[in-house]
Design a protein around this motif. Sequence first.
Motif, short mmCIF file in Angstrom:
data_model
loop_
_atom_site.label_atom_id
_atom_site.label_comp_id
_atom_site.label_asym_id
_atom_site.label_seq_id
_atom_site.Cartn_x
_atom_site.Cartn_y
_atom_site.Cartn_z
N LEU A 1 1.01 -0.61 0.41
CA LEU A 1 -0.02 0.14 0.23
C LEU A 1 1.01 0.53 0.12
O LEU A 1 0.47 2.03 -0.94
N VAL A 2 2.04 1.10 0.59
CA VAL A 2 2.60 2.28 0.49
C VAL A 2 3.35 3.01 -0.44
O VAL A 2 3.30 3.91 -0.56
N GLY A 3 3.97 1.84 -0.97
CA GLY A 3 4.70 2.08 -2.08
C GLY A 3 3.56 2.30 -3.48
O GLY A 3 4.02 2.86 -4.40
N TRP A 4 2.54 1.87 -3.32
CA TRP A 4 1.74 2.84 -4.23
C TRP A 4 0.60 3.94 -4.19
O TRP A 4 1.07 4.77 -5.14
N LEU A 5 0.66 4.28 -2.42
CA LEU A 5 0.65 5.42 -2.74
C LEU A 5 1.99 6.61 -2.79
O LEU A 5 1.73 7.53 -3.26
N THR A 6 3.01 5.90 -2.85
CA THR A 6 4.13 7.23 -3.11
C THR A 6 4.35 6.40 -4.16
O THR A 6 5.77 6.91 -5.07
N ARG A 7 4.13 5.97 -5.65
CA ARG A 7 4.96 5.63 -6.55
C ARG A 7 5.07 6.65 -7.58
O ARG A 7 6.01 6.70 -8.18
N GLU A 8 3.81 7.49 -7.61
CA GLU A 8 4.45 8.75 -8.33
C GLU A 8 3.47 10.18 -7.20
O GLU A 8 2.97 10.87 -8.30
#
Length: 284
Positions: A231-238
Amino acid sequence: MLLARFSTADDPTPRIGRIDGDSVQELDAAGDGLTLSALLHAENPAAFVQSLGAGPVHSLGAVRPLSPLDVQEVWAAGVTYKRSQVARMEESEAAADHYDRVYSADRPELFFKSTAARVVAHGGPIRVRADSDWTVPEPELTLMISPAGKIVGYTVGNDVSSRDIEGENPLYLPQAKTYDGSCALGPYVLLAEEPLKPAETTIELLIERGGAEAFRDSTDLSQMKRSLEELVGWLTREYSIPDGAALMTGTGLVPPGQFTLENGDAVSITIAGIGTLRNPVERS
């Protein structure tokens, strides 16, 4: 290690302290006070806290709890538990297929929830919108994330939601989720010194009405479909988070049928190892 953000009756200045039983000891950063932003920016928050000087000790009953944020944004993930998927499909016949697909998709549902200034602290009132007839609390483990996208702590969150507004049309999600009094966080932050044990991280919801139990249920973190890091990875992806952020991770506890919060209710959410977030309910 549990931390609290609080103020005292003599001084409204926010400060951060370490919880020790029924007391809290102020932490001081070189005599200049301590902000959550400074903590989130530290390479090793736990070691940073250990290095700080110790200030006065206060009884927890004598301090005013503040939300565990100073300038951070709050984001939220949806449909991360099977129970949440079923509830969303029940509330919205027209969009049932969308909720079914997002549960199994690679990309999670993420949405903006609140600014720091609008977050309700432990003991403060959460609200039901005047134009909603079906509002529920959503107990959620909430991640404290550093600017580098690292999970540095955990707190208890309540993602108050107007199910009838969201169910009418998924495009109404911002109105169903983001309004004054719709986001509560606290009372403490558990520093992430080691990974949580999913099956042991229980989440319990209690709703009281007129002093009596109206609803109670519990789940645990092992029931989540997605990992916290995902979830953190998707939030901070862009998306950059220069001050860090809080991320609510979805709920696995949904009151049955058309149960709705009413004026005067009290909502308590307990997450093992972190504490209990309790808030009275007001209807505008």
